[in-house]
Design a protein around this motif. Structure first.
Motif, PDB file in Angstrom:
ATOM      1  N   ARG A   1      79.813  22.114 -26.285  1.00 49.22           N
ATOM      2  CA  ARG A   1      78.852  21.395 -27.083  1.00 49.22           C
ATOM      3  C   ARG A   1      77.597  22.221 -27.279  1.00 49.22           C
ATOM      4  N   HIS A   2      77.550  23.590 -26.688  1.00 48.25           N
ATOM      5  CA  HIS A   2      76.470  24.515 -26.747  1.00 48.25           C
ATOM      6  C   HIS A   2      77.040  25.455 -27.775  1.00 48.25           C
ATOM      7  N   GLY A   3      78.181  25.444 -28.305  1.00 52.51           N
ATOM      8  CA  GLY A   3      78.602  26.280 -29.242  1.00 52.51           C
ATOM      9  C   GLY A   3      79.426  27.591 -28.607  1.00 52.51           C
ATOM     10  N   ASN A   4      79.578  27.482 -27.470  1.00 56.33           N
ATOM     11  CA  ASN A   4      80.315  28.588 -26.763  1.00 56.33           C
ATOM     12  C   ASN A   4      81.787  28.504 -27.038  1.00 56.33           C
ATOM     13  N   ILE A   5      82.536  29.540 -27.517  1.00 57.77           N
ATOM     14  CA  ILE A   5      83.862  29.646 -27.995  1.00 57.77           C
ATOM     15  C   ILE A   5      84.831  29.355 -26.937  1.00 57.77           C
TER      16      ILE A   5
ATOM     17  N   ALA B   1      84.547  21.087 -31.666  1.00 58.36           N
ATOM     18  CA  ALA B   1      83.584  21.070 -30.191  1.00 58.36           C
ATOM     19  C   ALA B   1      83.598  19.341 -29.720  1.00 58.36           C
ATOM     20  N   GLY B   2      83.460  19.733 -28.639  1.00 53.25           N
ATOM     21  CA  GLY B   2      83.225  18.597 -27.542  1.00 53.25           C
ATOM     22  C   GLY B   2      82.394  18.477 -26.403  1.00 53.25           C
ATOM     23  N   SER B   3      82.376  17.456 -25.447  1.00 56.16           N
ATOM     24  CA  SER B   3      81.583  17.156 -24.215  1.00 56.16           C
ATOM     25  C   SER B   3      82.245  16.640 -23.347  1.00 56.16           C
ATOM     26  N   ASN B   4      82.030  16.621 -22.121  1.00 53.53           N
ATOM     27  CA  ASN B   4      82.693  15.643 -21.295  1.00 53.53           C
ATOM     28  C   ASN B   4      82.238  14.155 -21.263  1.00 53.53           C
ATOM     29  N   SER B   5      81.269  13.734 -22.258  1.00 52.02           N
ATOM     30  CA  SER B   5      81.201  12.332 -22.680  1.00 52.02           C
ATOM     31  C   SER B   5      82.002  11.676 -23.239  1.00 52.02           C
ATOM     32  N   GLY B   6      82.990  12.439 -23.920  1.00 54.36           N
ATOM     33  CA  GLY B   6      84.091  11.879 -24.742  1.00 54.36           C
ATOM     34  C   GLY B   6      83.546  11.979 -26.255  1.00 54.36           C
ATOM     35  N   ALA B   7      82.683  12.754 -26.580  1.00 51.35           N
ATOM     36  CA  ALA B   7      82.270  12.987 -27.746  1.00 51.35           C
ATOM     37  C   ALA B   7      82.923  14.206 -28.455  1.00 51.35           C
ATOM     38  N   LYS B   8      83.381  14.241 -29.587  1.00 51.50           N
ATOM     39  CA  LYS B   8      83.902  15.460 -30.329  1.00 51.50           C
ATOM     40  C   LYS B   8      83.704  15.500 -31.612  1.00 51.50           C
ATOM     41  N   PHE B   9      83.219  16.887 -32.364  1.00 51.23           N
ATOM     42  CA  PHE B   9      82.745  16.793 -33.643  1.00 51.23           C
ATOM     43  C   PHE B   9      83.669  17.888 -34.156  1.00 51.23           C
TER      44      PHE B   9
ATOM     45  N   PHE C   1      75.362  12.530 -30.411  1.00 55.38           N
ATOM     46  CA  PHE C   1      74.989  14.020 -30.305  1.00 55.38           C
ATOM     47  C   PHE C   1      73.650  14.606 -30.100  1.00 55.38           C
ATOM     48  N   ALA C   2      73.026  13.494 -29.849  1.00 53.41           N
ATOM     49  CA  ALA C   2      71.416  13.937 -29.690  1.00 53.41           C
ATOM     50  C   ALA C   2      71.235  14.863 -28.640  1.00 53.41           C
ATOM     51  N   SER C   3      72.003  15.113 -27.866  1.00 47.83           N
ATOM     52  CA  SER C   3      71.649  15.743 -26.648  1.00 47.83           C
ATOM     53  C   SER C   3      72.340  17.383 -26.629  1.00 47.83           C
ATOM     54  N   TRP C   4      73.259  17.375 -27.858  1.00 46.20           N
ATOM     55  CA  TRP C   4      73.928  18.605 -27.991  1.00 46.20           C
ATOM     56  C   TRP C   4      72.906  19.589 -28.444  1.00 46.20           C
ATOM     57  N   LYS C   5      73.179  21.006 -27.859  1.00 46.96           N
ATOM     58  CA  LYS C   5      72.639  22.053 -28.054  1.00 46.96           C
ATOM     59  C   LYS C   5      73.603  23.101 -28.764  1.00 46.96           C
ATOM     60  N   TYR C   6      73.725  22.770 -30.275  1.00 43.69           N
ATOM     61  CA  TYR C   6      74.955  23.317 -31.097  1.00 43.69           C
ATOM     62  C   TYR C   6      74.646  24.252 -32.005  1.00 43.69           C
ATOM     63  N   PRO C   7      74.517  25.661 -32.086  1.00 47.82           N
ATOM     64  CA  PRO C   7      74.104  26.262 -32.829  1.00 47.82           C
ATOM     65  C   PRO C   7      75.080  26.573 -34.268  1.00 47.82           C
ATOM     66  N   LEU C   8      76.457  26.308 -33.954  1.00 47.10           N
ATOM     67  CA  LEU C   8      77.424  26.319 -34.936  1.00 47.10           C
ATOM     68  C   LEU C   8      77.272  25.607 -36.226  1.00 47.10           C
ATOM     69  N   VAL C   9      76.912  24.372 -36.002  1.00 49.09           N
ATOM     70  CA  VAL C   9      76.907  23.442 -37.173  1.00 49.09           C
ATOM     71  C   VAL C   9      75.208  22.680 -36.973  1.00 49.09           C
ATOM     72  N   ASP C  10      74.552  22.595 -37.929  1.00 51.15           N
ATOM     73  CA  ASP C  10      73.456  21.797 -37.718  1.00 51.15           C
ATOM     74  C   ASP C  10      73.735  20.321 -38.091  1.00 51.15           C
ATOM     75  N   ILE C  11      74.286  19.437 -37.009  1.00 45.47           N
ATOM     76  CA  ILE C  11      74.768  18.157 -37.213  1.00 45.47           C
ATOM     77  C   ILE C  11      73.743  17.299 -37.891  1.00 45.47           C
TER      78      ILE C  11
ATOM     79  N   GLY D   1      77.274  25.695 -20.201  1.00 49.09           N
ATOM     80  CA  GLY D   1      77.717  26.415 -21.178  1.00 49.09           C
ATOM     81  C   GLY D   1      78.061  27.712 -20.236  1.00 49.09           C
ATOM     82  N   PHE D   2      78.618  28.524 -20.953  1.00 45.61           N
ATOM     83  CA  PHE D   2      79.216  29.842 -20.367  1.00 45.61           C
ATOM     84  C   PHE D   2      78.978  31.057 -21.546  1.00 45.61           C
ATOM     85  N   GLY D   3      79.300  32.135 -20.876  1.00 51.25           N
ATOM     86  CA  GLY D   3      79.008  33.406 -21.835  1.00 51.25           C
ATOM     87  C   GLY D   3      80.416  33.758 -22.333  1.00 51.25           C
TER      88      GLY D   3
END
Length: 410
Positions: free
Chosen positions: A76-80, A200-208, A253-263, A371-373
Motif C-alpha cells: 500500500r506504500h507503492g513498493n514493488i 496492491a494491497g494491505s493487511n486489512s484485506g483491501a486490494k486495489f 483506502f484513506a490510510s494508504w500512502k500510494y504514489p503509483l496511482v492517485d486513488i 513499507g520497504f526499500g
C-alpha cells in the motif's frame, strides 16, 4: 447439425463464431432486449487471444486493447513486491490484452452478425426435453411461449445460468468469499509503463487493481477495489449492475500512502461505480446431459482474480466446436468436450479460492507494515519464487505447450 446457444456474452458469441468456422449451423438466443457495451475492463490471456486470432479477430483486439506487459504486485506504500511478465513478454507467441469488456463483446457481436446472422434478443430460455434425435427447447418471447427443436443446446448464460439450474435444480448454491468488489473506468495519468496490470494491497484485506484498457484512449484506466467485509457464505443471487458510491470505496483506502496511482482522484473522475460480491460455485461433477451442455461462466464460475473468466469461455467455445465438427454423435462430442475442458477449469475454480496474491500481500504487510526499500529485505528468494509460482497457478498456461500445440481449427 444445428446448435442453439443460450446467452449472448463473450462465451456465447465466441461459440457461434467457432461453430460457423467449423461449418456448423447455430443460433443465439439472449434474454436481454438489447446487447449494449456494458461492464468495465477484462484481460484476455494469450491462450484465448490465440483462439480469437485464429477466428480472424487479431486485428480487432489490437485495435481495441492494450497489449499487457507485466502483472506487478505492490504494497500500500507503492513498493514493488514482484513483477510477472505477461503475454509476449513471458514468451508466448500471442499477446495478453487488457480491453473493455463491452467493446470486446460488441466486436464479437459484429462478427457474429456478419458471419452467422442476428442474435435473437428478448428471448428467454425456460426448459428443454430431449430424445435420441434432438432437443426440444421451450423459450419465452414477449409473454409468448415458443418451442424449437435443435440438435444440441449450449447454456452460455452466465453465473446465474437458467440452463445450469435446469440441469442441477438443487445443491448448487452461489458461494460468496466474503469479499466485496467495486469497479470503474476513468481517465488518469499513465501507470508505470502504461501496459501493466498493477495490484496492491494491505493487511486489512483491501486490494486495489488498475490497468489501462484502450488503445484508442491511452489515458483510460480500469480499476478494481476489493475488500474483505464478511466471512464466506452462501448467497441467493448476485447483482452485477448495483450502483456503488465513491464514499463506499474511498474509506477503505484513506490510510494508504500510494504514489503509483492517485486513488482519490481516480475515484472522483469515475462517473459510474459498480459494486458486487466476489462469488463462484462449486465445480460440477458433469456439465452435460445427452445433447445439452454448459460453457463459460455457466459451467465454471470462478473468482475474477486470474484473468480467466472470458479467456476460459473462449477456450470452451473453440474446443466444443472442434468436437461437434469431428464426432458423428453429438453426445460423444459433448463428452469429449467435457473431458478436455472440465478438469482444468475445475482446478482453476478451486485454486482461485486460495487467493494467492492476497496471501503474498498479507505476509509482506505483516513483516514490513511501514513499507520497504527492496523486497529482499522482507522475503527470501525462495519465498518470492514460491509466491510467483502460486500466482501462476491461476494466471498462466504452459508457454511451451500453448506455443507448440496443434490448432483447434477444423
Amino acid at each position: 447439425m444445428r446448435t442453439m446457444i443460450v446467452g449472448g456474452g463473450i462465451g456465447g458469441l465466441s461459440t457461434a463464431l467457432s461453430l460457423h468456422a467449423a461449418g456448423l449451423d447455430c443460433v443465439i438466443v439472449e434474454s436481454a432486449r438489447t446487447l449494449r457495451p456494458l461492464g468495465v475492463g477484462i484481460n484476455m490471456q494469450p491462450h484465448a487471444v490465440r483462439e480469437l486470432t485464429e477466428l480472424g479477430l487479431g486485428p480487432v483486439l489490437a485495435e481495441l486493447g492494450v497489449e499487457t506487459s507485466f502483472m506487478t504486485v505492490a504494497d500500500r506504500h507503492g513498493n514493488i513486491i514482484m513483477a510477472l511478465p505477461r503475454g509476449r513478454s513471458a514468451g508466448y507467441r500471442w499477446p495478453q490484452y487488457s480491453v473493455h469488456r463491452g467493446e470486446l463483446q460488441m466486436a464479437l457481436l459484429a462478427a457474429v452478425e456478419e458471419r452467422v446472422g442476428p442474435v435473437r434478443t428478448g428471448v428467454a430460455f425456460e426448459d428443454f426435453t430431449q430424445d435420441g434425435d434432438g432437443v426440444l427447447v421451450t423459450l419465452r418471447q414477449g409473454g409468448r411461449g415458443i418451442r424449437e427443436r435443435v440438435d444440441v443446446l449450449v447454456g452460455a448464460d452466465g453465473v446465474q445460468s437458467a440452463v445450469r439450474a435446469r440441469l442441477w435444480p438443487s445443491g448448487d448454491p452461489l458461494r460468496w468469499g466474503g469479499i466485496r468488489m467495486w469497479r470503474g473506468v476513468a481517465e488518469s495519468d499513465q501507470v508505470l509503463d502504461g501496459a501493466t496490470v498493477l495490484a496492491a494491497g494491505s493487511n486489512s484485506g483491501a486490494k486495489f487493481i488498475s490497468y489501462h484498457l484502450s488503445a484508442r484512449n491511452p489515458r483510460l484506466l480500469n480499476w478494481v477495489a476489493e475488500v474483505k467485509v464478511a466471512e464466506p457464505g452462501i448467497v441467493p443471487e448476485a447483482d452485477w449492475s448495483r450502483e456503488g458510491t465513491h464514499a463506499d470505496v474511498s474509506r477503505h483506502f484513506a490510510s494508504w500512502k500510494y504514489p503509483l496511482v492517485d486513488i482519490p482522484a481516480l475515484l472522483g473522475a469515475t462517473k459510474r461505480i459498480l459494486e458486487y460480491p466476489m462469488v463462484d460455485r462449486d465445480p460440477l461433477p458433469r456439465w452435460s446431459e445427452g445433447r445439452v451442455t454448459l460453457l463459460g461462466d455457466a459451467a465454471h464460475p470462478m473468482y475474477p482474480i486470474g484473468s480467466n473468466g472470458g479467456s476460459q469461455a473462449v477456450l470452451d467455445a473453440r474446443f466444443l466446436a472442434r468436437c461437434l465438427a469431428t464426432y458423428d454423435d453429438p453426445g460423444a462430442a459433448l463428452a469429449a468436450y467435457e473431458a478436455e475442458r472440465r478438469p482444468p477449469t475445475s482446478a482453476l475454480v478451486l485454486a482461485s479460492r486460495s487467493l494467492p496474491l492476497e496471501r503474498t500481500i498479507a505476509l509482506v504487510a505483516e513483516r514490513a507494515p511501514g513499507g520497504f526499500g527492496h523486497i529482499g529485505e522482507v522475503l527470501t528468494a525462495e519465498e518470492v519464487a514460491a509466491m510467483e509460482a502460486a500466482q501462476r497457478t491461476i494466471s498462466d498456461a504452459d508457454v511451451r505447450s500453448l506455443n507448440e500445440r496443434e490448432s483447434w481449427s477444423v
